[in-house]
Scaffold this motif. Structure first.
Motif, PDB file in Angstrom:
ATOM      1  N   ARG A  23       0.893  -1.189   0.006  1.00 46.88           N
ATOM      2  CA  ARG A  23      -0.135  -0.007  -0.024  1.00 46.88           C
ATOM      3  C   ARG A  23       0.953   1.183   0.016  1.00 46.88           C
ATOM      4  O   ARG A  23       0.445   2.270  -0.793  1.00 46.88           O
ATOM      5  CB  ARG A  23      -0.901   0.090   1.323  1.00 46.88           C
ATOM      6  N   ALA A  24       1.988   1.458   0.951  1.00 48.62           N
ATOM      7  CA  ALA A  24       2.804   2.410   0.804  1.00 48.62           C
ATOM      8  C   ALA A  24       3.665   2.661  -0.652  1.00 48.62           C
ATOM      9  O   ALA A  24       3.733   3.759  -0.955  1.00 48.62           O
ATOM     10  CB  ALA A  24       3.824   2.206   1.980  1.00 48.62           C
ATOM     11  N   ALA A  25       3.853   1.468  -1.097  1.00 48.70           N
ATOM     12  CA  ALA A  25       4.601   1.513  -2.436  1.00 48.70           C
ATOM     13  C   ALA A  25       3.443   2.015  -3.466  1.00 48.70           C
ATOM     14  O   ALA A  25       3.588   2.973  -4.264  1.00 48.70           O
ATOM     15  CB  ALA A  25       4.911   0.125  -2.841  1.00 48.70           C
ATOM     16  N   ALA A  26       2.105   1.776  -3.583  1.00 44.68           N
ATOM     17  CA  ALA A  26       1.176   2.259  -4.335  1.00 44.68           C
ATOM     18  C   ALA A  26       1.149   3.647  -4.122  1.00 44.68           C
ATOM     19  O   ALA A  26       0.955   4.294  -5.216  1.00 44.68           O
ATOM     20  CB  ALA A  26      -0.300   1.427  -4.097  1.00 44.68           C
ATOM     21  N   LEU A  27       0.947   4.222  -3.051  1.00 46.29           N
ATOM     22  CA  LEU A  27       0.900   5.831  -2.484  1.00 46.29           C
ATOM     23  C   LEU A  27       2.052   6.523  -3.208  1.00 46.29           C
ATOM     24  O   LEU A  27       1.731   7.530  -3.743  1.00 46.29           O
ATOM     25  CB  LEU A  27       0.623   5.820  -1.099  1.00 46.29           C
ATOM     26  N   ALA A  28       3.209   5.860  -2.890  1.00 43.98           N
ATOM     27  CA  ALA A  28       4.431   6.539  -3.492  1.00 43.98           C
ATOM     28  C   ALA A  28       4.576   6.715  -4.966  1.00 43.98           C
ATOM     29  O   ALA A  28       4.594   7.414  -5.640  1.00 43.98           O
ATOM     30  CB  ALA A  28       5.591   5.678  -2.817  1.00 43.98           C
ATOM     31  N   ASP A  29       3.972   5.604  -5.549  1.00 42.91           N
ATOM     32  CA  ASP A  29       3.846   5.439  -7.098  1.00 42.91           C
ATOM     33  C   ASP A  29       2.941   6.610  -7.640  1.00 42.91           C
ATOM     34  O   ASP A  29       3.021   7.143  -8.722  1.00 42.91           O
ATOM     35  CB  ASP A  29       3.654   4.012  -7.485  1.00 42.91           C
ATOM     36  N   ASN A  30       1.891   6.638  -6.914  1.00 48.95           N
ATOM     37  CA  ASN A  30       0.896   7.788  -7.150  1.00 48.95           C
ATOM     38  C   ASN A  30       1.219   8.968  -6.944  1.00 48.95           C
ATOM     39  O   ASN A  30       0.970   9.940  -7.904  1.00 48.95           O
ATOM     40  CB  ASN A  30      -0.439   7.483  -6.434  1.00 48.95           C
TER      41      ASN A  30
END
Lengths: 270, 270
Positions: free
Chosen positions: A71-78
């Motif tokens: 989830r943290a990775a997805a937010l960073a990617d966004n």
């Protein structure tokens, strides 16, 4: 009219920009991967130097993972996607919100995780002049790509946030079958929520995996002109973006495909 | 629990009836073509002699053609289907209402032609003890098989007629993605409109043509038990019919498949 880059993915960005400009098309919708390959700043310069606007960037999203690290990775990617949209001077980042995590059957939980991610990202995006645009995808993608399946659902999510921070995408391919779509477009228009309007036609039989079956304008059964008139009538001020994923178009000369799209647009949409 | 014949299409009717009876399954859903091949009266006798009820007959419908001759032929064929349902002593004829006629983009017109056909057929069916059951099909079938895509749409149509003449089918494969389906089931139950309840799981990737991708119970992402509890809670009194079109099941020993379905049913549904 705007051409989404994936409609003619065979064209490198300079040729895409040149052909669009020569054919009198004022905008392009871009995708992150080819833009990153070419260089974000360089892509921005190439497109703007050709006199084009970037009508949207595809795509952020995939917010439904439950695992904290993922989830943290997805937010960073966004956040990276938002930065790229800002660098391209487009106000619209299209979101494909994500399907069910592996092994999950919890549609409601997945939708709530999307809302949580929007709450984190929308202010960040707004500070950079970018609006997040929730795209409802056809229900055939509900398990593996996007648990937001109707315009009504997308609006239910978007309306939890200010209209200048979170909007919706109206893509004819995804919503054409829905008898509530006219009311949804009216609701979206009244709230100033239509962030992007995309066109593709619906043709069958669907191919295996159902990703690459979008039809050229006029080849299918969607009342494209009706949709264009509806978004016009509710005050949508933006571009009409043609987004067709279809290997038959990718196999042809890209300039010829753009010219054909423009011609079909005049016949079936304008 | 009832086994829909198409789940084990490799089995001739006598073996279907025998295996179901031996495995303690009380009903079967039948299809017109194999029943006609075997003989309608003979099929009725075979199934009833094995102690089974016929929970539904698939299928009537295909009401959306506009051409008068084709329309008259469709109505005649549906009267034949009603007669067959009566001969099988099933109260439920499942309808796949039809897609858009070739070249048409008029979803509303197609839906109105369905209503017109129901008005002609429902009294004929009721006189023979048969209720017409509108099945909403997944929106991916809207163009070529059924313009009725949601339970809400099916109810909008059904409610134009008396509840004992026209009902709806709740099939998890078609409606699992819809965030309004809980309300739709409540509405259907309150009106006494649930004529059939069918189960299949949703698995991806979808195969080309998207017809034969229904998943074995438990293999996919549908909350099957939640659906069964919902239809129970709103007073659905009928059978739970398992209907899976899947070549991998058809390639196996039919009795083994029925036993597996019964086992999955206990684990994921009961």
């Amino acid at each position: 009219m705007s051409i989404n880059q994936e409609t003619v993915r065979q064209l490198p960005i300079p040729e895409l920009a040149r052909h669009c400009a020569e054919l009198g098309i004022g905008g392009v919708g871009l995708w992150r991967a080819p833009v990153q390959d070419y260089g974000v700043e360089r892509a921005a310069k190439t497109v703007h130097d050709a006199g084009l606007t970037v009508t949207s960037l595809c795509r952020g999203g995939f917010f439904t993972v439950a695992d904290p690290d993922a989830r943290a990775a997805a937010l960073a990617d966004n956040r990276a996607a938002i930065n790229e949209a800002a660098a391209l001077s487009t106000g619209t980042l299209v979101l494909v919100s994500g399907g069910l995590p592996a092994g999950s059957r919890d549609l409601h939980g997945a939708r709530e995780r999307i809302a949580d991610a929007l709450a984190e990202l929308a202010p960040y995006a707004a500070e950079r002049g970018v609006r997040l645009a929730i795209e409802p995808l056809h229900p055939m993608y509900a398990s593996d790509r996007c648990v937001v399946s109707t315009l009504g659902q997308a609006l239910d999510l978007a309306e939890r946030f200010p209209a200048d921070q979170v909007g919706v995408v109206v893509d004819t391919y995804h919503v054409w079958w829905d008898d509530t779509v006219s009311a949804g477009i009216a609701r979206a228009g009244a709230g100033g929520r239509i962030a992007a309007f995309q066109l593709a036609d619906w043709v069958t039989p669907l191919p295996e995996g159902v990703l690459l079956g979008r039809g050229q304008l006029g080849d299918g059964c969607v009342e494209l002109r009706w949709f264009r008139q509806r978004v016009d009538a509710v005050g949508y001020p933006g571009a009409v973006e043609v987004e067709i994923f279809n290997p038959a178009l990718w196999a042809r000369d890209g300039r010829e495909v753009i010219a054909e799209v423009a011609d079909r647009y005049r016949t079936h949409v304008a």
